[in-house]
Design a protein around this motif. Structure first.
Motif, PDB file in Angstrom:
ATOM      1  N   GLU A 175      -4.651   1.803  -9.513  1.00  0.00           N
ATOM      2  CA  GLU A 175      -4.500   3.058  -8.788  1.00  0.00           C
ATOM      3  C   GLU A 175      -3.237   3.033  -7.925  1.00  0.00           C
ATOM      4  N   GLU A 176      -2.701   4.216  -7.676  1.00  0.00           N
ATOM      5  CA  GLU A 176      -1.527   4.331  -6.821  1.00  0.00           C
ATOM      6  C   GLU A 176      -1.876   4.852  -5.435  1.00  0.00           C
ATOM      7  N   ALA A 231       1.922  -2.421   3.628  1.00  0.00           N
ATOM      8  CA  ALA A 231       1.070  -1.375   4.210  1.00  0.00           C
ATOM      9  C   ALA A 231       1.596  -0.008   3.793  1.00  0.00           C
ATOM     10  N   ALA A 232       1.540   0.254   2.485  1.00  0.00           N
ATOM     11  CA  ALA A 232       1.984   1.529   1.926  1.00  0.00           C
ATOM     12  C   ALA A 232       1.413   1.646   0.522  1.00  0.00           C
ATOM     13  N   GLY A 233       1.259   2.866   0.045  1.00  0.00           N
ATOM     14  CA  GLY A 233       0.697   3.091  -1.279  1.00  0.00           C
ATOM     15  C   GLY A 233       1.774   3.275  -2.331  1.00  0.00           C
ATOM     16  N   GLN A 240       7.961   3.149  -4.132  1.00  0.00           N
ATOM     17  CA  GLN A 240       8.539   3.073  -5.474  1.00  0.00           C
ATOM     18  C   GLN A 240      10.014   2.714  -5.406  1.00  0.00           C
ATOM     19  N   GLU A 241      10.722   3.266  -4.449  1.00  0.00           N
ATOM     20  CA  GLU A 241      12.143   2.950  -4.301  1.00  0.00           C
ATOM     21  C   GLU A 241      12.347   1.474  -3.961  1.00  0.00           C
ATOM     22  N   ALA A 242      11.511   0.961  -3.057  1.00  0.00           N
ATOM     23  CA  ALA A 242      11.629  -0.452  -2.671  1.00  0.00           C
ATOM     24  C   ALA A 242      11.355  -1.369  -3.853  1.00  0.00           C
ATOM     25  N   ILE A 243      10.317  -1.053  -4.630  1.00  0.00           N
ATOM     26  CA  ILE A 243       9.982  -1.891  -5.787  1.00  0.00           C
ATOM     27  C   ILE A 243      11.077  -1.812  -6.846  1.00  0.00           C
TER      28      ILE A 243
END
Length: 268
Positions: A175-176, A231-233, A240-243
């Motif tokens: 899940e996101e 601590a973020a979804g 998403q940008e960080a990943i």
């Protein structure tokens, strides 16, 4: 829903699993639990991931890095350790290695000459104590009875003792949505400043890291896999940008998104 966790009946893992499943079966190791979920033999697995006294459960970290599964929930529960035995004079204290470590000060002060034996689970140690009067077990006080007495309660070294469990599901159920996300990062390289580069994308986007831990990859000496909780979804653009930025840094390795989830606190 059916779940599998560490057995036998009466372990702290069993207590956590009952919070999410009506039917609970048991395995002897965390690896067996994660494999059963990855292979589709059971809907959910519940594994301990971290204790507030002794830190991370390394077998759980390694299993999550090895198998294609998702983490869909976190369960946090306080741990109340009791000393259980048939009589006050015993020769061995048998329990899970984590429980023995969590009660180290109490055992050293009160039973310095009693041997300690690490077994597969707290419940397994309680079983041995029930079968053998020379053995004492460490477990939840509710496991007393059938010949076992509670010799002492709350014997853990700190009253704030708590364990974090994760609920593991098949990979396609990832899940996101959720307030927390778990990642596994394998850079497949090593150079000065690598870890700083991996963490900077989160700091730049004001994403708090709640846990960062390294484990040997098993590929070669000095090669590591990083377990990262944020601590973020995954539903958040900043996550998403960080990943994406991290994936660009580890282009010779990989990033596994275990999923986003919320935390449930269960009291016993």
């Amino acid at each position: 829903m059916k779940a599998i966790t560490l057995g036998p009946e009466g372990t702290y893992s069993h207590r956590a699993a009952r919070a999410i499943a009506e039917e609970v079966t048991f395995a002897e190791s965390v690896t067996d639990i994660v494999e059963a979920v990855a292979e589709g033999r059971v809907e959910r697995g519940v594994v301990p991931i971290e204790n507030s006294i002794e830190g991370s459960v390394t077998e759980s970290l390694d299993a999550l890095a090895t198998h294609d599964v998702a983490v869909v929930q976190e369960i946090v529960t306080p741990i109340r350790h009791a000393l259980l035995a048939q009589r006050e004079d015993f020769e061995v204290v048998a329990s899970h290695a984590q429980a023995l470590a969590q009660c180290r000060s109490y055992l050293e002060e009160n039973y310095p000459h009693v041997a300690r034996e690490a077994v597969a689970s707290t419940a397994r140690g309680v079983e041995q104590a029930r079968e053998d009067p020379s053995v004492a077990g460490i477990g939840h006080p509710d496991n007393a009875g059938d010949g076992l007495r509670v010799l002492a309660e709350n014997i853990q070294d700190r009253t704030s003792n708590a364990t974090r469990f994760v609920v593991v599901a098949p990979e396609h159920e990832r899940e996101e949505a959720g307030g927390k996300t778990s990642l596994v990062v394998y850079p497949n390289t090593n150079y000065p400043g690598l870890l700083l580069r991996l963490l900077e994308p989160f700091a730049e986007r004001d994403i708090n890291l709640t846990r960062v831990e390294s484990r040997p990859s098993g590929e070669r000496l000095g090669d590591y896999v990083f377990h990262v909780d944020v601590a973020a979804g995954l539903y958040e653009e900043r996550t998403q940008e960080a990943i994406d930025a991290v994936e660009g840094i580890v282009e010779d390795g990989w990033v596994r998104r275990l999923g986003s989830y919320d935390t449930r606190h269960v009291l016993y």
